[in-house]
Design a protein around this motif. Structure first.
Motif, PDB file in Angstrom:
ATOM      1  N   ALA A 287      -1.967 -58.607  25.355  1.00 31.75           N
ATOM      2  CA  ALA A 287      -3.110 -59.510  25.401  1.00 31.75           C
ATOM      3  C   ALA A 287      -3.676 -59.418  26.818  1.00 31.75           C
ATOM      4  N   HIS A 288      -4.926 -59.034  26.936  1.00 31.24           N
ATOM      5  CA  HIS A 288      -5.458 -58.635  28.234  1.00 31.24           C
ATOM      6  C   HIS A 288      -5.773 -59.817  29.146  1.00 31.24           C
ATOM      7  N   HIS A 289      -6.539 -60.765  28.665  1.00 25.05           N
ATOM      8  CA  HIS A 289      -7.040 -61.850  29.500  1.00 25.05           C
ATOM      9  C   HIS A 289      -6.590 -63.212  28.949  1.00 25.05           C
ATOM     10  N   PRO A 290      -6.669 -64.281  29.744  1.00 26.20           N
ATOM     11  CA  PRO A 290      -6.322 -65.605  29.226  1.00 26.20           C
ATOM     12  C   PRO A 290      -7.066 -65.958  27.941  1.00 26.20           C
ATOM     13  N   ILE A 291      -8.279 -65.479  27.808  1.00 32.26           N
ATOM     14  CA  ILE A 291      -9.062 -65.760  26.606  1.00 32.26           C
ATOM     15  C   ILE A 291      -8.445 -65.124  25.356  1.00 32.26           C
ATOM     16  N   ASP A 292      -7.533 -64.157  25.578  1.00 30.19           N
ATOM     17  CA  ASP A 292      -6.943 -63.412  24.464  1.00 30.19           C
ATOM     18  C   ASP A 292      -5.630 -63.995  23.956  1.00 30.19           C
ATOM     19  N   VAL A 293      -5.248 -65.156  24.478  1.00 33.93           N
ATOM     20  CA  VAL A 293      -4.043 -65.837  23.978  1.00 33.93           C
ATOM     21  C   VAL A 293      -4.348 -67.319  23.757  1.00 33.93           C
ATOM     22  N   TYR A 294      -3.594 -67.916  22.868  1.00 34.85           N
ATOM     23  CA  TYR A 294      -3.838 -69.305  22.489  1.00 34.85           C
ATOM     24  C   TYR A 294      -3.547 -70.276  23.625  1.00 34.85           C
ATOM     25  N   ASN A 295      -2.436 -70.043  24.323  1.00 39.20           N
ATOM     26  CA  ASN A 295      -2.011 -70.951  25.388  1.00 39.20           C
ATOM     27  C   ASN A 295      -1.594 -70.112  26.595  1.00 39.20           C
ATOM     28  N   PRO A 296      -2.544 -69.734  27.458  1.00 43.26           N
ATOM     29  CA  PRO A 296      -2.239 -68.792  28.537  1.00 43.26           C
ATOM     30  C   PRO A 296      -1.098 -69.208  29.450  1.00 43.26           C
ATOM     31  N   LYS A 297      -1.062 -70.464  29.843  1.00 43.82           N
ATOM     32  CA  LYS A 297      -0.001 -70.898  30.757  1.00 43.82           C
ATOM     33  C   LYS A 297       1.372 -70.740  30.120  1.00 43.82           C
ATOM     34  N   ASN A 298       1.462 -71.043  28.843  1.00 38.19           N
ATOM     35  CA  ASN A 298       2.728 -70.931  28.134  1.00 38.19           C
ATOM     36  C   ASN A 298       3.140 -69.478  27.920  1.00 38.19           C
ATOM     37  N   CYS A 299       2.158 -68.560  27.955  1.00 38.00           N
ATOM     38  CA  CYS A 299       2.434 -67.149  27.691  1.00 38.00           C
ATOM     39  C   CYS A 299       2.858 -66.377  28.929  1.00 38.00           C
ATOM     40  N   GLU A 300       2.664 -66.951  30.097  1.00 37.91           N
ATOM     41  CA  GLU A 300       3.020 -66.245  31.329  1.00 37.91           C
ATOM     42  C   GLU A 300       4.500 -65.866  31.330  1.00 37.91           C
TER      43      GLU A 300
ATOM     44  N   LYS B  87       5.849 -63.714  29.343  1.00 39.59           N
ATOM     45  CA  LYS B  87       6.277 -63.253  28.027  1.00 39.59           C
ATOM     46  C   LYS B  87       5.840 -61.819  27.768  1.00 39.59           C
ATOM     47  N   SER B  88       6.655 -61.123  27.005  1.00 42.75           N
ATOM     48  CA  SER B  88       6.326 -59.760  26.613  1.00 42.75           C
ATOM     49  C   SER B  88       4.963 -59.714  25.954  1.00 42.75           C
ATOM     50  N   GLY B  89       4.152 -58.763  26.368  1.00 40.27           N
ATOM     51  CA  GLY B  89       2.792 -58.652  25.855  1.00 40.27           C
ATOM     52  C   GLY B  89       1.753 -59.304  26.744  1.00 40.27           C
ATOM     53  N   TYR B  90       2.220 -60.116  27.700  1.00 37.71           N
ATOM     54  CA  TYR B  90       1.303 -60.781  28.625  1.00 37.71           C
ATOM     55  C   TYR B  90       1.817 -60.664  30.064  1.00 37.71           C
ATOM     56  N   LEU B  91       2.622 -59.642  30.285  1.00 41.09           N
ATOM     57  CA  LEU B  91       3.173 -59.429  31.616  1.00 41.09           C
ATOM     58  C   LEU B  91       2.119 -58.813  32.537  1.00 41.09           C
ATOM     59  N   PRO B  92       2.184 -59.090  33.831  1.00 41.48           N
ATOM     60  CA  PRO B  92       1.185 -58.545  34.756  1.00 41.48           C
ATOM     61  C   PRO B  92       1.052 -57.031  34.671  1.00 41.48           C
ATOM     62  N   GLU B  93       2.188 -56.335  34.559  1.00 43.88           N
ATOM     63  CA  GLU B  93       2.148 -54.873  34.517  1.00 43.88           C
ATOM     64  C   GLU B  93       1.401 -54.366  33.284  1.00 43.88           C
ATOM     65  N   GLU B  94       1.565 -55.071  32.161  1.00 42.52           N
ATOM     66  CA  GLU B  94       0.885 -54.670  30.929  1.00 42.52           C
ATOM     67  C   GLU B  94      -0.616 -54.919  31.034  1.00 42.52           C
ATOM     68  N   ARG B  95      -0.962 -56.084  31.491  1.00 44.54           N
ATOM     69  CA  ARG B  95      -2.379 -56.442  31.599  1.00 44.54           C
ATOM     70  C   ARG B  95      -3.090 -55.577  32.630  1.00 44.54           C
ATOM     71  N   GLU B  96      -2.382 -55.251  33.711  1.00 45.60           N
ATOM     72  CA  GLU B  96      -2.967 -54.384  34.738  1.00 45.60           C
ATOM     73  C   GLU B  96      -3.246 -52.987  34.190  1.00 45.60           C
ATOM     74  N   TRP B  97      -2.428 -52.544  33.237  1.00 48.96           N
ATOM     75  CA  TRP B  97      -2.692 -51.224  32.658  1.00 48.96           C
ATOM     76  C   TRP B  97      -4.019 -51.222  31.901  1.00 48.96           C
ATOM     77  N   LEU B  98      -4.318 -52.297  31.190  1.00 50.15           N
ATOM     78  CA  LEU B  98      -5.620 -52.368  30.529  1.00 50.15           C
ATOM     79  C   LEU B  98      -6.753 -52.427  31.551  1.00 50.15           C
ATOM     80  N   ASP B  99      -6.515 -53.053  32.690  1.00 49.57           N
ATOM     81  CA  ASP B  99      -7.501 -52.993  33.774  1.00 49.57           C
ATOM     82  C   ASP B  99      -7.746 -51.546  34.184  1.00 49.57           C
TER      83      ASP B  99
END
Length: 257
Positions: free
Chosen positions: A155-168, A170-182
């Protein structure tokens, strides 16, 4: 020529083929190319109704491990060539990639790795993603058009998850993963859905465990990316959240060449 593509993580092609919701969609779709992820089946285990579908040719890439991973593509358009995997042995054992060349573009149907509990597979996922990036950038630089679809498990951006703070964390919302989509976007690839819709609450996966779909408490994990040179050929990109049968829903892309 207008081409419609669909991508769907079916969470087991044998399981989904037993569901009326799947057949209601499959028999009525107007897609020219249908991409499935998490097929979890060898080719000889594909249900008979899906083994030979009138008007479509098909290709599958299966994992060495039985009942795991795998991708499949059904196409009304005759491919120029079909390649299984990224060409890197240690990354290709799980049957995660179909690379299909068509006259106007090269299509990647991918079931991206999950980084796992405690990020135990994060290194493997990053290696996989970087190998893919290197390959698609090379094709782009050669003047090829590239479409990258599938379950990215990111999930790339906070808008792409239901509860961004709760997802920090977690697998699929890790900085390294999101940075790859960047990095993918910096390299000149475009998230086609966001060309048309910048709003919240657009998700493609909902946990079965928490009955999250009833509350639309989901994540957007499934994408169509294209190289920026064909951005103006993208006519539509949608999330078919009304289609049931899996814990994911299909996503679509329409191109006009």
């Amino acid at each position: 020529m207008s081409i419609k593509l669909v991508s769907w993580n079916v969470n087991g092609i044998r399981a989904v083929s037993k569901k009326d919701e799947f057949w209601d969609w499959f028999t009525n779709t107007d897609a020219d190319i249908i991409n499935f992820q998490e097929v979890r089946s060898t080719q000889d285990q594909i249900p008979k109704k899906l083994a030979n579908v009138d008007g479509f040719n098909h290709a599958f890439n299966e994992a060495e491990k039985k009942g795991y991973s795998g991708v499949g593509t059904y196409s009304k358009i005759e491919p120029v060539s079909i390649t299984k995997g990224l060409g890197i042995e240690e990354l290709d054992k799980e049957g995660r990639v179909l690379k299909i060349e068509y006259p106007d573009f090269i299509l990647y149907n991918i079931y991206f790795p999950n980084s796992g509990m405690g990020a135990k597979r994060l290194d493997y996922k990053v290696d996989f993603c970087n190998a893919l990036l290197e390959q698609v950038v090379e094709l782009k630089n050669e003047g090829k058009n590239v479409v990258i679809t599938g379950d990215y498990n990111i999930a790339h951006h906070p808008i792409d998850v239901y509860n961004p703070k709760n997802c920090e964390g977690k697998s699929g919302y890790l900085p390294e993963e999101r940075e790859w989509l960047d990095e993918l976007e910096k390299a000149g690839f475009v998230d086609t859905f966001r060309l048309f819709d910048e709003s919240e609450n657009n998700f493609t996966w909902w946990s079965y465990r928490t009955r999250a779909r009833e509350r639309n408490a989901g994540w957007r994990l499934d994408y169509f990316y294209v190289n920026e040179e064909i951005k103006d050929k993208v006519k539509a990109a949608e999330i078919l959240s009304e289609v049931y049968g899996s814990d994911h829903c299909p996503v679509t892309l329409e191109l006009d060449f």
